[in-house]
Design an enzyme around this catalytic site. Sequence first.
Site, PDB file in Angstrom:
ATOM      1  N   LYS A 118       0.865  -1.187   0.000  1.00  0.00           N
ATOM      2  CA  LYS A 118       0.000   0.000   0.000  1.00  0.00           C
ATOM      3  C   LYS A 118       0.892   1.224   0.000  1.00  0.00           C
ATOM      4  O   LYS A 118       2.035   1.159   0.471  1.00  0.00           O
ATOM      5  CB  LYS A 118      -0.893   0.003   1.246  1.00  0.00           C
ATOM      6  CG  LYS A 118      -2.113   0.882   1.141  1.00  0.00           C
ATOM      7  CD  LYS A 118      -3.309   0.165   0.526  1.00  0.00           C
ATOM      8  CE  LYS A 118      -4.447   1.128   0.298  1.00  0.00           C
ATOM      9  NZ  LYS A 118      -5.676   0.423  -0.105  1.00  0.00           N
ATOM     10  N   ASP A 158      -7.108   4.482  -4.263  1.00  0.00           N
ATOM     11  CA  ASP A 158      -7.739   4.367  -2.935  1.00  0.00           C
ATOM     12  C   ASP A 158      -8.321   5.756  -2.665  1.00  0.00           C
ATOM     13  O   ASP A 158      -8.558   6.527  -3.611  1.00  0.00           O
ATOM     14  CB  ASP A 158      -6.708   3.947  -1.869  1.00  0.00           C
ATOM     15  CG  ASP A 158      -7.352   3.561  -0.536  1.00  0.00           C
ATOM     16  OD1 ASP A 158      -7.880   2.451  -0.420  1.00  0.00           O
ATOM     17  OD2 ASP A 158      -7.341   4.385   0.410  1.00  0.00           O
TER      18      ASP A 158
HETATM   19  P1  NDP Z   1     -12.834   8.048  -2.403  1.00  0.00           P
HETATM   20  O1  NDP Z   1     -11.747   9.014  -2.259  1.00  0.00           O
HETATM   21  O2  NDP Z   1     -13.442   7.824  -3.747  1.00  0.00           O
HETATM   22  O3  NDP Z   1     -14.034   8.400  -1.413  1.00  0.00           O
HETATM   23  C1  NDP Z   1     -13.828   8.464  -0.036  1.00  0.00           C
HETATM   24  C2  NDP Z   1     -15.101   8.983   0.599  1.00  0.00           C
HETATM   25  O4  NDP Z   1     -14.997   8.856   2.010  1.00  0.00           O
HETATM   26  C3  NDP Z   1     -15.340  10.440   0.308  1.00  0.00           C
HETATM   27  O5  NDP Z   1     -16.713  10.691   0.299  1.00  0.00           O
HETATM   28  C4  NDP Z   1     -14.667  11.122   1.488  1.00  0.00           C
HETATM   29  O6  NDP Z   1     -15.160  12.416   1.793  1.00  0.00           O
HETATM   30  C5  NDP Z   1     -14.994  10.162   2.611  1.00  0.00           C
HETATM   31  N1  NDP Z   1     -13.954  10.233   3.635  1.00  0.00           N
HETATM   32  C6  NDP Z   1     -12.636   9.998   3.489  1.00  0.00           C
HETATM   33  N2  NDP Z   1     -11.980  10.206   4.634  1.00  0.00           N
HETATM   34  C7  NDP Z   1     -12.923  10.605   5.510  1.00  0.00           C
HETATM   35  C8  NDP Z   1     -12.879  10.961   6.866  1.00  0.00           C
HETATM   36  N3  NDP Z   1     -11.720  10.964   7.544  1.00  0.00           N
HETATM   37  N4  NDP Z   1     -14.045  11.285   7.469  1.00  0.00           N
HETATM   38  C9  NDP Z   1     -15.222  11.281   6.773  1.00  0.00           C
HETATM   39  N5  NDP Z   1     -15.318  10.945   5.482  1.00  0.00           N
HETATM   40  C10 NDP Z   1     -14.182  10.615   4.875  1.00  0.00           C
HETATM   41  O7  NDP Z   1     -12.276   6.671  -1.809  1.00  0.00           O
HETATM   42  P2  NDP Z   1     -12.801   5.192  -2.010  1.00  0.00           P
HETATM   43  O8  NDP Z   1     -14.269   5.179  -2.180  1.00  0.00           O
HETATM   44  O9  NDP Z   1     -11.959   4.552  -3.052  1.00  0.00           O
HETATM   45  O10 NDP Z   1     -12.392   4.527  -0.626  1.00  0.00           O
HETATM   46  C11 NDP Z   1     -13.283   4.453   0.487  1.00  0.00           C
HETATM   47  C12 NDP Z   1     -12.842   3.340   1.417  1.00  0.00           C
HETATM   48  O11 NDP Z   1     -12.854   2.094   0.711  1.00  0.00           O
HETATM   49  C13 NDP Z   1     -11.430   3.481   1.978  1.00  0.00           C
HETATM   50  O12 NDP Z   1     -11.400   2.927   3.277  1.00  0.00           O
HETATM   51  C14 NDP Z   1     -10.615   2.596   1.047  1.00  0.00           C
HETATM   52  O13 NDP Z   1      -9.423   2.144   1.658  1.00  0.00           O
HETATM   53  C15 NDP Z   1     -11.590   1.462   0.832  1.00  0.00           C
HETATM   54  N6  NDP Z   1     -11.338   0.639  -0.342  1.00  0.00           N
HETATM   55  C16 NDP Z   1     -11.305   1.181  -1.600  1.00  0.00           C
HETATM   56  C17 NDP Z   1     -11.098   0.382  -2.692  1.00  0.00           C
HETATM   57  C18 NDP Z   1     -11.175   0.908  -4.082  1.00  0.00           C
HETATM   58  O14 NDP Z   1     -11.175   0.090  -5.015  1.00  0.00           O
HETATM   59  N7  NDP Z   1     -11.269   2.209  -4.307  1.00  0.00           N
HETATM   60  C19 NDP Z   1     -10.823  -1.057  -2.548  1.00  0.00           C
HETATM   61  C20 NDP Z   1     -10.967  -1.545  -1.192  1.00  0.00           C
HETATM   62  C21 NDP Z   1     -11.190  -0.712  -0.153  1.00  0.00           C
HETATM   63  P3  NDP Z   1     -14.314  13.716   1.361  1.00  0.00           P
HETATM   64  O15 NDP Z   1     -14.417  13.777  -0.122  1.00  0.00           O
HETATM   65  O16 NDP Z   1     -14.970  14.837   2.064  1.00  0.00           O
HETATM   66  O17 NDP Z   1     -12.906  13.477   1.848  1.00  0.00           O
END
Ligand code: NDP
Length: 445
Positions: A118, A158
Site C-alpha cells: 500500500k 484508494d
Molecule cells: P474516495 O476518495 O473515492 O471516497 C472516499 C469517501 O470517504 C469520500 O466521500 C470522502 O469524503 C470520505 N472520507 C474519506 N476520509 C474521511 C474521513 N476521515 N471522514 C469522513 N469521510 C471521509 O475513496 P474510495 O471510495 O476509493 O475509498 C473508500 C474506502 O474504501 C477506503 O477505506 C478505502 O481504503 C476502501 N477501499 C477502496 C477500494 C477501491 O477500489 N477504491 C478497494 C478496497 C477498499 P471527502 O471527499 O470529504 O474526503
Amino acid sequence: MSLVKQRDPEQREFHQAVQEVVETVKPVLDRNMEYRQQAVLKRITEPERVIMFRVPWQDDDGQVQVNRGFRVEMNSALGPYKGGLRFHPSVNLGIIKFLAFEQVFKNSLTTLAMGGGKGGSDFDPKGKSDGEVMRFCQSFMAELYRHIGPNTDIPAGDIGVGAREIGYLFGMYKKLKNEFTGVLTGKSLNWGGSLIRPEATGYGNVYFASEMLATRQDTMEGKICLVSGAGNVAQFTTEKILDLGGKVVTLSDSGGYIYDEAGIDQEKLAFVMQLKNIRRGRISEYVEKYRSAVYTSVDPTLDYNPLWTHKADCALPCATQNEINQKDGENLVSGGVRLVSEGANMPCTPDAIDLFLEAEVLYAPGKAANAGGVAVSGLEMAQNSMRLSWPREEVDNRLKQIMKSIHSTCLDAAADYSIGQNYLAGANIAGFTKVVNGMLDQGLV
Ligand code: NDP
C-alpha cells in the site's frame, strides 16, 4: 503485540489491524507448532520493504510545496506487491502499514497471485486544480517508478486517487521507463483498464452481503441501507443495492451526511456521481437539488455519528477507518440493523465488532467484503499481460464468483476451527494460513 507496539509506538491503526489478526489466528498457531518455531507472526508483521520519500511540487501561485510519499511492500509470498495509493492529509506511515497489512490477507482471499502492499501521501487533492494534481502526481512518480513494475509492485487507487490521478501517475511512469506496461490498475478503459474495475469494490461488497443474507434465506430486496462515504466505493455499493431491490437512505463526506427517507434512486445517484466525480463538489449540495432530503454537518463535539442512528436493516460503511465506534455500533443494533458489510478498510472499531458478533449481526470484515476491487485489479493485470480486454459480463461474472468463493472460504475456515458464522475469524484464518504456508515454502527470506 508488545514487540509490534514497542517498535513503532505511535502507529495505532497498525497495532489495531495486527491485534485483530493475531487474536483470531491463535488457534491456527496452536494447531501448527511449526508456525511458532518459524516465528511467522514476527515475520508477517514486519514489512519486507518501506519506502519513504520527499515529494516537492509547485502550486498554481508558484509556491513550492513539499509532501511525504510512502510505499510499504508488506509481503510477496503469493505474488508481486499489490495495493492502492491513498492521497489524504491524514496519511502517515502507520496508516499505510495498517492498510498494507490488511491487503496481504485480502489478496490471499481472492485466490489470485498477488502479494500485499500500500502507498500514498499526505497530499490533499481536495480544492487543488487539475494542474496542481498533475504536478504532484508527476513528482510522486518520479521517485516511486524505481520501486514498482508489472512483476514487482502494481499500485492502484484508494481514497483521493481515482481515474484522474491514475492517468497522471501512469503517464509519468511511461515517460520515465519508456515502457507501456500494466504497472498500475484502475486505468482508463481506452488505455488498458478493465471493464467493471470502477464498480468492483462496491459491487463486490453487495455480492458478499447478499451471500451472507442467503445463509438466512434472505435477500437485498426491500432492505433499507445506511451507506457512508460518497466516493468510488459508496457510489457503486449504492448502485448494486438499487439493482437488487434495496433502498439506500444515506451518503456522506468529511463535511457531513444526507438522509433521504424516500431513497436515493438511480437518478439521484447519477447526480451524486456527477457532483463528486466531475464537479468535485460537497454532498451538502444534494439537499439543494432534492429538497426533501436533510443534511447534517459533522459535529466534532459528538462522540457518535448521527448517520448510524437511523432505523435500517443493513449498514455498509464505505468512507474510512474507525468510522463506526462502540456507540455507533449500539445505535445500529438498537436501530434494527442485522447486517454490516465493510466497503471501507477497518471502518469498525474492535468494540463495535464485538457488539455485532454478540448480537449475531451478519458482520463482514473489509478484507473479505471489499476484496472485489483488488480482485478485478488482478483481472486487469491478466488482461494487460495477454493484451486482451474481456467483456463487461465476463468480468462481472468472475467478480461474482470470486466474492462467492471468498464467502465460502471464510465460512469453511471458521467451521474448521468450530467458531460458527464468524466471518472475521474465518477471513483472517484463511488469509493467514495461505500466506504463511507460502512464506514457509520459500524459506527464510
Ligand atoms: P474516495 O476518495 O473515492 O471516497 C472516499 C469517501 O470517504 C469520500 O466521500 C470522502 O469524503 C470520505 N472520507 C474519506 N476520509 C474521511 C474521513 N476521515 N471522514 C469522513 N469521510 C471521509 O475513496 P474510495 O471510495 O476509493 O475509498 C473508500 C474506502 O474504501 C477506503 O477505506 C478505502 O481504503 C476502501 N477501499 C477502496 C477500494 C477501491 O477500489 N477504491 C478497494 C478496497 C477498499 P471527502 O471527499 O470529504 O474526503
